[in-house]
Design a protein around this motif. Structure first.
Motif, PDB file in Angstrom:
ATOM      1  N   VAL A  69      41.382  36.566  36.304  1.00  0.00           N
ATOM      2  CA  VAL A  69      40.614  35.478  35.703  1.00  0.00           C
ATOM      3  C   VAL A  69      39.286  35.251  36.408  1.00  0.00           C
ATOM      4  CG1 VAL A  69      42.685  34.345  34.871  1.00  0.00           C
ATOM      5  CG2 VAL A  69      41.797  33.730  37.102  1.00  0.00           C
ATOM      6  N   GLY A  70      39.029  35.932  37.511  1.00  0.00           N
ATOM      7  CA  GLY A  70      37.723  35.836  38.153  1.00  0.00           C
ATOM      8  C   GLY A  70      36.636  36.365  37.233  1.00  0.00           C
ATOM      9  N   ILE A  71      35.441  35.808  37.343  1.00  0.00           N
ATOM     10  CA  ILE A  71      34.355  36.171  36.436  1.00  0.00           C
ATOM     11  C   ILE A  71      34.055  37.663  36.507  1.00  0.00           C
ATOM     12  CG2 ILE A  71      31.916  35.773  35.899  1.00  0.00           C
ATOM     13  CD1 ILE A  71      32.250  32.939  37.006  1.00  0.00           C
ATOM     14  N   GLU A  72      34.036  38.231  37.700  1.00  0.00           N
ATOM     15  CA  GLU A  72      33.784  39.662  37.865  1.00  0.00           C
ATOM     16  C   GLU A  72      34.940  40.357  38.573  1.00  0.00           C
ATOM     17  OE1 GLU A  72      29.537  40.869  38.629  1.00  0.00           O
ATOM     18  OE2 GLU A  72      29.401  38.792  39.291  1.00  0.00           O
ATOM     19  N   SER A  73      36.118  39.757  38.532  1.00  0.00           N
ATOM     20  CA  SER A  73      37.269  40.359  39.203  1.00  0.00           C
ATOM     21  C   SER A  73      37.687  41.676  38.559  1.00  0.00           C
ATOM     22  CB  SER A  73      38.449  39.382  39.186  1.00  0.00           C
ATOM     23  OG  SER A  73      38.185  38.255  39.982  1.00  0.00           O
ATOM     24  N   ARG A  74      37.553  41.769  37.239  1.00  0.00           N
ATOM     25  CA  ARG A  74      37.965  42.999  36.559  1.00  0.00           C
ATOM     26  C   ARG A  74      37.121  44.184  37.021  1.00  0.00           C
ATOM     27  NH1 ARG A  74      41.000  43.970  32.106  1.00  0.00           N
ATOM     28  NH2 ARG A  74      41.241  41.721  31.823  1.00  0.00           N
ATOM     29  N   HIS A  75      35.812  43.976  37.174  1.00  0.00           N
ATOM     30  CA  HIS A  75      34.946  45.061  37.643  1.00  0.00           C
ATOM     31  C   HIS A  75      35.260  45.406  39.096  1.00  0.00           C
ATOM     32  CE1 HIS A  75      32.582  44.842  33.985  1.00  0.00           C
ATOM     33  NE2 HIS A  75      32.461  43.544  34.145  1.00  0.00           N
ATOM     34  N   ALA A  76      35.462  44.387  39.917  1.00  0.00           N
ATOM     35  CA  ALA A  76      35.779  44.643  41.325  1.00  0.00           C
ATOM     36  C   ALA A  76      37.105  45.366  41.465  1.00  0.00           C
ATOM     37  CB  ALA A  76      35.796  43.322  42.095  1.00  0.00           C
TER      38      ALA A  76
ATOM     39  N   TYR B 180      32.188  48.753  48.306  1.00  0.00           N
ATOM     40  CA  TYR B 180      33.647  48.585  48.309  1.00  0.00           C
ATOM     41  C   TYR B 180      34.035  47.318  49.072  1.00  0.00           C
ATOM     42  CZ  TYR B 180      38.558  49.582  49.331  1.00  0.00           C
ATOM     43  OH  TYR B 180      39.924  49.491  49.453  1.00  0.00           O
ATOM     44  N   LEU B 181      33.399  47.093  50.203  1.00  0.00           N
ATOM     45  CA  LEU B 181      33.712  45.900  50.990  1.00  0.00           C
ATOM     46  C   LEU B 181      33.294  44.627  50.250  1.00  0.00           C
ATOM     47  CD1 LEU B 181      32.662  47.145  54.551  1.00  0.00           C
ATOM     48  CD2 LEU B 181      34.966  46.977  53.586  1.00  0.00           C
ATOM     49  N   ARG B 182      32.212  44.691  49.484  1.00  0.00           N
ATOM     50  CA  ARG B 182      31.813  43.530  48.690  1.00  0.00           C
ATOM     51  C   ARG B 182      32.827  43.242  47.582  1.00  0.00           C
ATOM     52  NH1 ARG B 182      26.998  44.758  46.162  1.00  0.00           N
ATOM     53  NH2 ARG B 182      26.506  46.608  47.352  1.00  0.00           N
ATOM     54  N   CYS B 183      33.362  44.296  46.976  1.00  0.00           N
ATOM     55  CA  CYS B 183      34.403  44.099  45.958  1.00  0.00           C
ATOM     56  C   CYS B 183      35.649  43.467  46.576  1.00  0.00           C
ATOM     57  CB  CYS B 183      34.756  45.435  45.311  1.00  0.00           C
ATOM     58  SG  CYS B 183      33.448  46.168  44.304  1.00  0.00           S
ATOM     59  N   VAL B 184      36.044  43.937  47.753  1.00  0.00           N
ATOM     60  CA  VAL B 184      37.202  43.367  48.436  1.00  0.00           C
ATOM     61  C   VAL B 184      36.933  41.912  48.806  1.00  0.00           C
ATOM     62  CG1 VAL B 184      38.614  43.511  50.527  1.00  0.00           C
ATOM     63  CG2 VAL B 184      37.994  45.590  49.288  1.00  0.00           C
ATOM     64  N   ASN B 185      35.723  41.635  49.279  1.00  0.00           N
ATOM     65  CA  ASN B 185      35.352  40.272  49.628  1.00  0.00           C
ATOM     66  C   ASN B 185      35.442  39.355  48.416  1.00  0.00           C
ATOM     67  OD1 ASN B 185      33.004  38.105  49.753  1.00  0.00           O
ATOM     68  ND2 ASN B 185      33.500  38.574  51.863  1.00  0.00           N
ATOM     69  N   TYR B 186      34.969  39.831  47.269  1.00  0.00           N
ATOM     70  CA  TYR B 186      35.005  39.027  46.044  1.00  0.00           C
ATOM     71  C   TYR B 186      36.443  38.726  45.633  1.00  0.00           C
ATOM     72  CZ  TYR B 186      33.601  37.446  41.395  1.00  0.00           C
ATOM     73  OH  TYR B 186      33.388  36.689  40.276  1.00  0.00           O
ATOM     74  N   LEU B 187      37.298  39.746  45.651  1.00  0.00           N
ATOM     75  CA  LEU B 187      38.687  39.553  45.236  1.00  0.00           C
ATOM     76  C   LEU B 187      39.453  38.672  46.215  1.00  0.00           C
ATOM     77  CD1 LEU B 187      39.518  43.174  44.036  1.00  0.00           C
ATOM     78  CD2 LEU B 187      39.128  41.168  42.615  1.00  0.00           C
ATOM     79  N   ASN B 188      39.158  38.795  47.495  1.00  0.00           N
ATOM     80  CA  ASN B 188      39.836  37.953  48.480  1.00  0.00           C
ATOM     81  C   ASN B 188      39.484  36.479  48.283  1.00  0.00           C
ATOM     82  OD1 ASN B 188      41.270  39.950  49.826  1.00  0.00           O
ATOM     83  ND2 ASN B 188      39.592  40.408  51.226  1.00  0.00           N
ATOM     84  N   LYS B 189      38.234  36.204  47.975  1.00  0.00           N
ATOM     85  CA  LYS B 189      37.812  34.809  47.815  1.00  0.00           C
ATOM     86  C   LYS B 189      38.393  34.167  46.562  1.00  0.00           C
ATOM     87  CE  LYS B 189      33.525  35.145  50.468  1.00  0.00           C
ATOM     88  NZ  LYS B 189      32.038  35.135  50.433  1.00  0.00           N
ATOM     89  N   VAL B 190      38.676  34.972  45.551  1.00  0.00           N
ATOM     90  CA  VAL B 190      39.266  34.423  44.333  1.00  0.00           C
ATOM     91  C   VAL B 190      40.782  34.586  44.342  1.00  0.00           C
ATOM     92  CG1 VAL B 190      39.211  36.463  42.852  1.00  0.00           C
ATOM     93  CG2 VAL B 190      38.791  34.200  41.854  1.00  0.00           C
ATOM     94  N   ASP B 191      41.327  35.088  45.445  1.00  0.00           N
ATOM     95  CA  ASP B 191      42.771  35.246  45.644  1.00  0.00           C
ATOM     96  C   ASP B 191      43.387  36.161  44.585  1.00  0.00           C
ATOM     97  OD1 ASP B 191      45.126  34.894  46.980  1.00  0.00           O
ATOM     98  OD2 ASP B 191      45.641  33.010  46.023  1.00  0.00           O
ATOM     99  N   GLU B 192      42.686  37.271  44.300  1.00  0.00           N
ATOM    100  CA  GLU B 192      43.198  38.241  43.338  1.00  0.00           C
ATOM    101  C   GLU B 192      43.207  39.653  43.903  1.00  0.00           C
ATOM    102  OE1 GLU B 192      42.382  36.303  38.968  1.00  0.00           O
ATOM    103  OE2 GLU B 192      40.827  37.614  39.791  1.00  0.00           O
ATOM    104  N   ARG B 193      43.230  39.770  45.206  1.00  0.00           N
ATOM    105  CA  ARG B 193      43.315  41.088  45.831  1.00  0.00           C
ATOM    106  C   ARG B 193      44.715  41.658  45.593  1.00  0.00           C
ATOM    107  NH1 ARG B 193      41.630  43.926  50.502  1.00  0.00           N
ATOM    108  NH2 ARG B 193      42.189  46.093  50.056  1.00  0.00           N
ATOM    109  N   GLY B 194      44.787  42.881  45.154  1.00  0.00           N
ATOM    110  CA  GLY B 194      46.060  43.523  44.866  1.00  0.00           C
ATOM    111  C   GLY B 194      46.501  43.402  43.413  1.00  0.00           C
ATOM    112  N   ARG B 195      45.877  42.540  42.633  1.00  0.00           N
ATOM    113  CA  ARG B 195      46.226  42.399  41.220  1.00  0.00           C
ATOM    114  C   ARG B 195      45.500  43.462  40.396  1.00  0.00           C
ATOM    115  NH1 ARG B 195      48.495  37.269  40.024  1.00  0.00           N
ATOM    116  NH2 ARG B 195      47.969  37.596  37.833  1.00  0.00           N
TER     117      ARG B 195
END
Length: 521
Positions: A348-355, A99-114
């Motif tokens: 639009v992140g490569i793996e943002s949808r999965h995260a 879960y923390l890795r998913c949050v880390n991924y979304l934060n870096k691509v600026d898509e957390r909360g979307r």
């Protein structure tokens, strides 16, 4: 409208066909949305069926036991059944760190909360576009074919409105998605420009090793590189506007075309009305009446009537054209809603949808870990129950197997641990190959010249002496588990007790330490 009445009458007449098809469509949509749960339900169902069920078929297998998962002795039927449940177990094997890795991924691509566009939003945007396009299509339908009936005109309008919706709904969504992606690319270029002015900019080059599994690999990289590693981009991370331009051309074409068609239609109708009025006809003046008005008075009356008719016509045309302009603005507004949905509800992140799929429904890592632990335990219970049922049937069908010791009965937990052991060994083997092959290549490249009597070979062969003497020793060492928690004294005791080379155990421990560091552990 007649076509709606006809449609309702048709549904009422063929209700025994329509409603089952409608229920099948709803069931199909539900199955697609919750596909994993549906697959798991049918797995349990097919395993429990008599005669043709999975357990019944596997119980009739007469293959002998053989080494399998985790280097344990398995019946092929047991491994086949456990493998069916293991794929669901691996999906459910998520912990708080994931879960923390998913949050880390979304934060870096600026898509957390979307969140991605939901089915409800898709249906609403489709309904809005088709509803507005239907009004536009009513004007187009008479020009599609001449001499068509009212029902045929309404049917053609429905078809045209559906086609317009098929074109514009995905186009506006893709435009909104591209605008969101361009926003991220502009951020990357802006941050890179700021770093360049400060003199510490790095090249805009993507790291192919970054993924959802090892998202922490670029924690020390600048923000623009972290975002760049997770977004598909072209040369120089420049924004692209192809989809935006195409969508705008479609919207403008439909909006302006609708207005001109409506305006031309009302102009033609008014022209026909004016040509059909009594003022456009020259009537013969009767000379028999003694009460005739003077010619000047007659001309004044006709001019006044014509002026009044002209004002009425102009006002009607103005009101109609203003209505058409408002309808075109409404059409553009509906498309704007579709663009905004695509902009704010896209990833639009490569793996943002999965995260986002994993993160979206949980408030924190503890809730996430607890839910997946419950789901994992359910899979383990169901798998063990089905495995025990299979083993009982196999024991009843093979009388000779009934005398086997109870300790030899395999469990699903042993299968899971064996799979994990096999994966660790495969990773270690791959890491060993990556670490030793370059060394051999370096030794080959730095091979001494024949005229020099230098023999560095013994030093280079030192790692080979650390390998076990046989494949059996290597397998026994692999079964010892994690050796990184043992010191040299404890490792020596294990080597003496198991009759294994102490150097081989030390080498195994070093490899495990290297792998732990590579995994970020």
């Amino acid at each position: 409208m007649e076509i709606l009445n006809t449609l309702f009458q048709t549904i009422a007449t063929y209700r025994y066909i329509f409603w089952p098809l409608f229920a099948l469509l709803a069931l199909t949509i539900t199955a697609i949305k919750w596909w994993e749960q549906v697959r798991y339900f049918f797995l349990n169902l097919f395993c429990s069926l008599p005669v043709i069920g999975t357990i019944s078929r596997l119980a009739r297998s007469h293959e002998s036991r053989r080494p399998g998962t985790g280097k344990l002795i398995w019946h092929p039927a047991e491994e086949a059944l456990c493998g069916k449940f293991y794929q669901f177990h691996s999906i459910s094997n998520r912990d708080a760190d994931f879960y923390l890795r998913c949050v880390n991924y979304l934060n870096k691509v600026d898509e957390r909360g979307r969140k991605p566009t939901s089915v409800v939003l898709w249906l609403c945007s489709i309904a809005l576009v088709i509803l507005e396009a239907f009004i536009f299509a009513l004007v187009l339908s008479p020009f599609i074919a001449n001499n068509i009936s009212a029902n045929q005109a309404e049917l053609s309008a429905i078809v045209v409105s559906v086609l317009i919706g098929v074109i514009l709904v995905p186009a506006t969504h893709l435009m909104g998605t591209q605008l969101h992606k361009n926003t991220l690319l502009k951020k990357i270029r802006y941050w890179h420009k700021e770093a360049h002015l400060e003199g510490n900019a790095q090249a805009l080059k993507k790291d192919p090793e970054v993924s959802l599994e090892n998202t922490r690999i670029d924690d020390d990289a600048p923000s623009y590189l972290q975002m760049l590693n997770r977004v598909q981009h072209g040369i120089g991370a420049k924004p692209q506007y192809v989809q935006t331009v195409v969508t705008l051309l479609l919207i403008i074409t439909f909006a302006i075309g609708a207005y001109f068609i409506r305006a031309a239609t009302i102009n033609a109708a008014e022209t026909q009305a004016v040509n059909g009025t009594p003022f456009s006809q020259t009537s013969a003046v009767s000379t028999s009446s003694p009460f005739e008005l003077p010619q000047q008075a007659i001309e004044d009356n006709q001019q006044a009537d014509q002026q009044a008719a002209k004002e009425v016509t102009d006002n009607r045309v103005f009101a109609s054209k203003l209505t058409f302009i408002i309808l075109s603005v409404i059409f553009i507004g509906v498309q704007l809603i579709g663009i905004l949905i695509g902009y704010y509800r896209s990833l639009v992140g490569i793996e943002s949808r999965h995260a986002a799929k994993y993160v979206g429904n949980f408030s924190g890592s503890e809730e996430f870990a607890a839910w997946y632990a419950m789901r994992r335990e359910r899979v383990e219970r169901d798998a063990q129950d089905k495995l025990a049922s299979l083993q009982n049937r196999m024991a009843m069908q093979r009388a000779s197997s009934a005398s086997n010791a109870r300790n030899d009965v395999r469990t699903f937990d042993e299968y899971v641990r064996g799979k994990q052991r096999d994966k660790i060994e495969a990773d270690e083997h791959a890491a060993s190959r990556q670490s030793y092959v370059p060394s051999a290549h370096v030794r080959e490249m730095h091979k001494p010249e024949p005229v020099l009597v230098v023999e560095p070979a013994p030093a280079a062969l030192t790692p080979v002496a650390l390998e076990p003497n046989s494949a059996d020793d290597k397998a026994r060492i692999a079964e010892l588990g994690d050796l990184t928690v043992l010191n040299d004294e404890e490792l020596l005791l294990v080597a003496e007790d198991a009759g294994l080379p102490f150097e081989a155990l030390q080498h195994r421990r070093k490899v495990q330490l290297v792998l732990h560091k590579a995994r970020g552990g």
